[in-house]
Design a protein around this motif. Structure first.
Motif, PDB file in Angstrom:
ATOM      1  N   LYS A 128       0.108  -1.079   0.415  1.00 31.21           N
ATOM      2  CA  LYS A 128       0.488  -0.280  -0.144  1.00 31.21           C
ATOM      3  C   LYS A 128       0.655   1.138   0.321  1.00 31.21           C
ATOM      4  N   GLN A 129       0.457   2.468  -1.143  1.00 34.74           N
ATOM      5  CA  GLN A 129       1.226   3.353  -1.053  1.00 34.74           C
ATOM      6  C   GLN A 129       0.479   4.308  -0.141  1.00 34.74           C
ATOM      7  N   VAL A 130       1.849   4.330   1.220  1.00 36.73           N
ATOM      8  CA  VAL A 130       1.204   5.503   2.271  1.00 36.73           C
ATOM      9  C   VAL A 130       1.482   7.104   2.133  1.00 36.73           C
ATOM     10  N   ARG A 131       2.380   7.571   1.506  1.00 35.83           N
ATOM     11  CA  ARG A 131       3.193   8.344   1.546  1.00 35.83           C
ATOM     12  C   ARG A 131       3.167   9.084  -0.287  1.00 35.83           C
ATOM     13  N   SER A 132       2.929  10.379  -0.517  1.00 37.70           N
ATOM     14  CA  SER A 132       3.212  10.655  -2.113  1.00 37.70           C
ATOM     15  C   SER A 132       4.215  10.572  -3.161  1.00 37.70           C
ATOM     16  N   ALA A 133       4.631  10.217  -3.703  1.00 36.54           N
ATOM     17  CA  ALA A 133       5.430  10.313  -4.964  1.00 36.54           C
ATOM     18  C   ALA A 133       6.207  11.896  -4.828  1.00 36.54           C
ATOM     19  N   ILE A 134       5.415  12.866  -5.025  1.00 33.88           N
ATOM     20  CA  ILE A 134       5.503  14.372  -5.221  1.00 33.88           C
ATOM     21  C   ILE A 134       6.503  14.748  -4.691  1.00 33.88           C
ATOM     22  N   GLY A 135       7.718  15.615  -5.449  1.00 32.13           N
ATOM     23  CA  GLY A 135       8.760  15.489  -4.307  1.00 32.13           C
ATOM     24  C   GLY A 135      10.354  15.070  -4.695  1.00 32.13           C
ATOM     25  N   HIS A 136      10.163  13.303  -4.624  1.00 31.01           N
ATOM     26  CA  HIS A 136      10.820  12.510  -5.245  1.00 31.01           C
ATOM     27  C   HIS A 136      10.957  12.345  -6.684  1.00 31.01           C
ATOM     28  N   SER A 137      12.237  11.796  -7.084  1.00 27.37           N
ATOM     29  CA  SER A 137      13.001  11.156  -8.547  1.00 27.37           C
ATOM     30  C   SER A 137      11.900  10.750  -9.138  1.00 27.37           C
ATOM     31  N   TRP A 138      12.251  11.303 -10.907  1.00 28.43           N
ATOM     32  CA  TRP A 138      11.547  10.353 -11.460  1.00 28.43           C
ATOM     33  C   TRP A 138      11.665   9.045 -11.527  1.00 28.43           C
ATOM     34  N   ARG A 139      13.002   8.386 -10.392  1.00 28.70           N
ATOM     35  CA  ARG A 139      13.018   6.996 -10.229  1.00 28.70           C
ATOM     36  C   ARG A 139      12.595   6.100  -9.017  1.00 28.70           C
ATOM     37  N   MET A 140      11.807   6.800  -8.507  1.00 27.47           N
ATOM     38  CA  MET A 140      11.191   6.148  -7.290  1.00 27.47           C
ATOM     39  C   MET A 140       9.503   6.531  -7.948  1.00 27.47           C
ATOM     40  N   ARG A 141       9.565   6.781  -8.806  1.00 31.10           N
ATOM     41  CA  ARG A 141       7.902   7.023  -9.198  1.00 31.10           C
ATOM     42  C   ARG A 141       8.024   7.071 -10.450  1.00 31.10           C
ATOM     43  N   ARG A 142       8.530   6.098 -11.437  1.00 35.80           N
ATOM     44  CA  ARG A 142       8.829   5.007 -12.111  1.00 35.80           C
ATOM     45  C   ARG A 142       9.089   3.591 -11.554  1.00 35.80           C
TER      46      ARG A 142
END
Length: 84
Positions: A30-44
């Protein structure tokens, strides 16, 4: 020249729980924190896990490659074992 990065010791988890070795079961992610502000690698990595938005959850088969992906984004997700 002003500093552009300030390290805050109180930000983020103090300690993440250890995951046992990969088995043959399934994991509920389950994703509990947003990917906003993190690197493109983490978002991918989150997209590759099947997590498209905040608070999304998926069930995946446990494997070594899945554990490697989870290690990269362990501060953004909550992982629990699925009882079959």
């Amino acid at each position: 020249m002003p500093r552009t990065f300030v390290w805050h010791p109180s930000k983020g988890p103090a300690k993440t729980p250890k995951l046992e070795a990969p088995g043959t079961g399934k994991l509920h992610i389950k994703q509990v924190r947003s990917a906003i502000g993190h690197s493109w690698r983490m978002r991918r990595t989150l997209e590759a896990l099947g997590l498209r938005h905040h608070q999304a959850s998926v069930v995946q088969q446990d494997s070594a490659s899945l554990r490697g992906q989870l290690k990269q984004v362990r501060h953004l997700v909550l992982v629990t074992a699925v009882e079959e």
